[in-house]
Every structure is written in structure tokens, then in C-alpha cells.
Design a protein around this motif. Structure first.
Motif: not given
Length: 114
Positions: A1-12
Motif C-alpha cells: 500500500v502506498q499513498l503518494q501526496a503531491s501538489g505542494g509548493g510556494l504560494v503567496q
């Protein structure tokens, strides 16, 4: 079982991001799921979760700004984050509770600049 998180980054500050958490080897189904975060020097805390009865719950700090939802067909959990604040800066983790076991994603970094 794997959960892959994404979508983070730098935002104002005031901006938006959408985090995704894709599952492999299992399905989210209608099991309890959630997003947590850990800021530097602080303990991990719950941000939002959907319990097994499908009720979403939010931390007071994010109510009205964040929305947790899942797409069962895509087997993906999301966290829509609007009106971001510098204090939202943290590593965000997704979690699945299934058959009394907890599964965590690897985390995705969100940095909100002022």
C-alpha cells in the motif's frame, strides 16, 4: 500500500493550492481519510478528515478555507486550500485508516509567503 501526496509548493498569502493523494495497492473507498500537517518545530496536527460515516471535520484554523474531498473513481484524496496564510506553512501528509491500520503518504511541502 502506498499513498503518494503531491501538489505542494510556494504560494503567496491569499493564494490557493490543491493537494492530491493517490493510493496504490488499496482503495480509499469509504474508509476514514485525512490530511495532517507538521510545521517546523511543532507536532503533527490534523487539518481535515472524513470519518467512516462520511462526515468531514476541519481544524478551527482552516474552517471556511480548506475543503477535503475524495474522488472514488480516481482513487484520490484532495485538499483544496484557499486564502492561504503564512501560518499554513508545513509539510502536509495524507492518511488512510483501513482495517484498523494506518497508512501515511510521504508528505508534500506547502510554503506560504507573506
Amino acid at each position: 500500500v502506498q499513498l503518494q501526496a503531491s501538489g505542494g509548493g510556494l504560494v503567496q498569502a491569499g493564494g490557493s493550492l490543491r493537494l492530491s493523494c493517490a493510493a496504490s495497492g488499496t482503495t480509499f473507498g469509504l474508509n476514514a481519510v485525512g490530511w495532517y500537517r507538521q510545521a517546523p518545530g511543532k507536532q503533527r496536527e490534523v487539518v481535515a478528515r472524513i470519518s467512516s460515516d462520511r462526515t468531514p471535520n476541519y481544524a478551527d484554523a482552516v474552517k471556511g478555507r480548506f475543503t477535503i474531498y475524495r474522488d472514488i473513481r480516481k482513487n484520490t484524496l484532495y485538499l483544496q486550500m484557499n486564502s492561504l496564510k503564512p501560518e499554513d506553512t508545513a509539510i502536509y501528509y495524507c492518511k488512510l485508516v483501513k482495517n484498523r491500520k494506518e497508512y501515511w503518504g510521504q508528505g508534500t511541502l506547502v510554503t506560504v509567503s507573506s
